[in-house]
Every structure is written in C-alpha cells, then in structure tokens.
Design a protein around this motif. Structure first.
Motif, mmCIF file in Angstrom:
data_model
loop_
_atom_site.group_PDB
_atom_site.id
_atom_site.type_symbol
_atom_site.label_atom_id
_atom_site.label_comp_id
_atom_site.label_asym_id
_atom_site.label_seq_id
_atom_site.Cartn_x
_atom_site.Cartn_y
_atom_site.Cartn_z
ATOM 1 N N VAL A 106 0.849 -1.190 0.000
ATOM 2 C CA VAL A 106 0.000 0.000 0.000
ATOM 3 C C VAL A 106 0.886 1.242 0.000
ATOM 4 C CG1 VAL A 106 -1.840 1.269 1.165
ATOM 5 C CG2 VAL A 106 -1.774 -1.233 1.272
ATOM 6 N N GLN A 107 0.641 2.156 -0.924
ATOM 7 C CA GLN A 107 1.412 3.392 -1.029
ATOM 8 C C GLN A 107 0.751 4.481 -0.176
ATOM 9 O OE1 GLN A 107 4.331 3.598 -2.706
ATOM 10 N NE2 GLN A 107 4.126 1.436 -3.279
ATOM 11 N N TYR A 108 1.371 4.816 0.962
ATOM 12 C CA TYR A 108 0.822 5.848 1.840
ATOM 13 C C TYR A 108 1.429 7.220 1.565
ATOM 14 C CZ TYR A 108 -1.156 1.980 4.512
ATOM 15 O OH TYR A 108 -1.862 0.872 4.885
ATOM 16 N N THR B 78 -7.061 5.374 5.433
ATOM 17 C CA THR B 78 -8.215 4.775 4.748
ATOM 18 C C THR B 78 -8.198 5.091 3.259
ATOM 19 O OG1 THR B 78 -9.548 4.937 6.763
ATOM 20 C CG2 THR B 78 -10.731 4.650 4.677
ATOM 21 N N GLU B 79 -7.878 6.346 2.908
ATOM 22 C CA GLU B 79 -7.823 6.736 1.499
ATOM 23 C C GLU B 79 -6.777 5.916 0.743
ATOM 24 O OE1 GLU B 79 -7.063 10.895 1.482
ATOM 25 O OE2 GLU B 79 -9.093 11.458 2.119
ATOM 26 N N ALA B 80 -5.604 5.746 1.351
ATOM 27 C CA ALA B 80 -4.552 4.953 0.700
ATOM 28 C C ALA B 80 -4.985 3.501 0.552
ATOM 29 C CB ALA B 80 -3.257 5.053 1.502
ATOM 30 N N LYS C 135 -6.997 -1.108 -2.779
ATOM 31 C CA LYS C 135 -7.973 -2.178 -3.026
ATOM 32 C C LYS C 135 -8.583 -2.074 -4.413
ATOM 33 C CE LYS C 135 -9.209 -2.832 1.828
ATOM 34 N NZ LYS C 135 -10.265 -2.634 2.857
ATOM 35 N N ALA C 136 -8.693 -0.845 -4.909
ATOM 36 C CA ALA C 136 -9.234 -0.662 -6.255
ATOM 37 C C ALA C 136 -8.304 -1.254 -7.315
ATOM 38 C CB ALA C 136 -9.457 0.823 -6.527
ATOM 39 N N LYS C 137 -7.002 -1.279 -6.988
ATOM 40 C CA LYS C 137 -6.019 -1.832 -7.933
ATOM 41 C C LYS C 137 -5.764 -3.314 -7.689
ATOM 42 C CE LYS C 137 -3.567 2.585 -8.336
ATOM 43 N NZ LYS C 137 -2.277 3.291 -8.114
ATOM 44 N N ASP C 138 -5.769 -3.700 -6.399
ATOM 45 C CA ASP C 138 -5.447 -5.081 -6.042
ATOM 46 C C ASP C 138 -6.357 -5.516 -4.900
ATOM 47 O OD1 ASP C 138 -4.381 -7.537 -5.518
ATOM 48 O OD2 ASP C 138 -2.400 -6.819 -4.900
ATOM 49 N N SER C 139 -7.439 -6.143 -5.247
ATOM 50 C CA SER C 139 -8.425 -6.541 -4.231
ATOM 51 C C SER C 139 -7.992 -7.771 -3.446
ATOM 52 C CB SER C 139 -9.777 -6.822 -4.908
ATOM 53 O OG SER C 139 -9.644 -7.851 -5.876
#
Length: 298
Positions: free
Chosen positions: A73-75, A105-107, A112-116
């Motif tokens: 996850v890219q924060y 949460t935004e990150a 999740k939109a890219k890798d669920s």
C-alpha cells in the motif's frame, strides 16, 4: 587509523553529498511546498488567530509519520519521527487522529481498487504512525526551558527529524511581567523575555546541531496592529504585522511564511492564503482545511 582520518581532506561538494545523503532536503506538502527545507532550518509560520497555523503543523506531522509504503500500500509518507511542543496547551489529539485515519483509509481504498487480493490492517498502520509522534506540553517558560535542556538525551534513541513548536510566543506576556518584578538576588540573572529567548535559541542550536533536525514554529500575531516590517522583508507585501519577538529569535529564524484567513470561501470551506517572507517569493498560495488535512487551491 586516526592519522588517515586526520590527513584526509574532502571538498565542499563531497561534504554536502555526505550530509544530504543522510538527511536530504525535505519537501513538505502545501502550503509549505514552495521552499524545500534542509537540516538546521528554522521555519516560522506566522499569522493572526485563526489562520490555520496549527492545522499546518498537524498536516505536516501526518505526512511525516505515515509510512512510504507497507504491504504493497502506497501511503506516501516520510516515515520520520517528529516531536510536538504544545505551548498553547490546546492540542487536539482527536483532530490528529482524524487526519491520520482518513489518510490511511484513502490509501487503503486506492490500493484495493487496484489489487483486491491484498488486505491491509489499518489499525496496525495507525499504531505504528502514532509511535512516531512524540508530544510534550508546557504551561510556562519554567517548564519549557528545562524540557529543552533534557531533550538532547531523550532524542538519542528516537531519531527525531522535525521539532514542532506550537506558538513560540505563548509565554511572552508572562515573561514580560517577570522582568518588571523587583530582583531579590542581584547576583542572579534577571528573568525576562530577552533572557528566556536567549536560552531557548541556545538550546535549540544545540539540538539542531547535534541531531540535524528541522524546526517548525508557529507564531501568533495581532490582526489589528500593522507595520512596514513585512514590506521591508518581502519587498512589497501589501499588509504585514508588527514584529514583537526579541531580535535573538528573529535572527535565529532562517525561513518565514505568513498565513492569513481570507474573506472569500471555497464552497463551504474557509480559505486561507500563504506568502513566503523569507525567502521573499512573489507568489501567494491559497488553501482550505479539509477533514483529511490541508488542500491547496489552484
């Protein structure tokens, strides 16, 4: 070994490369994005109340304590430890938590939109970030000065990158009152604004020199009293505020930005302006305070 170290010379370029490799220039989010900050920088964020000065500190703090990436996850954080000195004694831990949780949460949502398939534990990320946020509160100069003096020993194991001071002039009127009291012991140095800030600057110089830190300090000024100080510094800023801090502090500051609340709104949000005085820049940035921090306006 020692002789080899003594005999070895290095050029200024080699020295800067070595130093900046350990502590590179820091690029902060809006409205502080115009001027990258290097080690030993003392940035003063000045303006009347309210002008979102504390919000700027919280926004920068969250960007610093967030990880760069974790579990894919890219924060977008810096993974730095910061120390927050609360001299106004009005720090809102719920506001800090709100900004941090929303950013996490935004990150996570974008990931999740890219890798669920990949799950990320937001609570663990939150706890890790909060461990990088060190906080101390002082009610007067008699607490602030000892806290600065012992800070060097406490920071040995923490690696603090940024020291934040919310309202460096919070105790100005109290210290001024002490200077008017009769001196009971003539042999002792008289307590007053000048004495206090001489000690503050002295201790801060030791800290930034030893730990290669950056200092961000807010300063509240009167919205009513104006002078030509900012005009002289910035070369034509339309409205400035009277400088009330001792010369000891003024000469210690290496960067200065002034923030103001604007009359117009952006949607339902109050908008603010930010102008650099040191160095003097001809551009002015506008921003609003959102739930997840500060958002710059084009």
């Amino acid at each position: 070994m020692a002789k080899t170290w003594i005999d070895t010379d290095e050029t200024a370029k080699q020295m800067l490369t070595r130093v900046l490799k350990d502590r590179p220039l820091l690029h902060l989010p809006p409205p502080l994005h115009r001027v990258p900050l290097g080690v030993n920088t003392i940035l003063e964020i000045t303006g009347p109340s309210p002008s979102a000065k504390t919000e700027i500190l919280l926004h920068v703090a969250v960007n610093c304590i967030l990880p760069k990436n974790q579990n894919g996850v890219q924060y977008g954080g810096l993974e730095h430890t910061i120390l927050f000195f609360d001299l106004d004694c009005r720090f809102d831990i719920h506001r800090l938590s709100q900004i941090l949780k929303l950013r996490i949460t935004e990150a996570g949502t974008m990931h999740k939109a890219k890798d669920s398939q990949t799950e990320c534990d937001e609570s663990d990320v939150f706890k890790e970030c909060m461990r990088r946020f060190l906080y101390t509160r002082c009610y007067d100069s008699f607490e602030f000065l000892p806290a600065l003096k012992v800070l060097g020993y406490k920071l040995m194991s923490n690696g603090v990158y940024i020291l934040m001071i919310d309202n460096i002039g919070a105790f100005q009127s109290i210290d001024r009152g002490f200077s008017s009291l009769p001196q009971q012991n003539p042999s002792r140095k008289k307590i007053g604004v000048q004495t206090v800030f001489e000690t503050v600057v002295q201790e801060l110089k030791k800290l930034v020199g030893l730990h290669s830190m950056i200092v961000l300090a807010t300063k509240t000024v009167s919205n009513q009293v104006k002078s030509s100080y900012s005009n002289r510094v910035s070369g034509g800023l339309k409205s400035g505020y009277r400088e009330f801090m001792p010369l000891t502090w003024q000469s210690f500051v290496t960067r200065r930005i002034v923030v103001r609340r604007l009359e117009r709104k952006f949607g339902d949000r109050v908008s603010y302006s930010a102008e650099w005085l040191l160095p003097a820049l001809s551009v002015s940035d506008e921003f609003v305070v959102c739930d997840s921090g500060i958002k710059g306006l084009l």
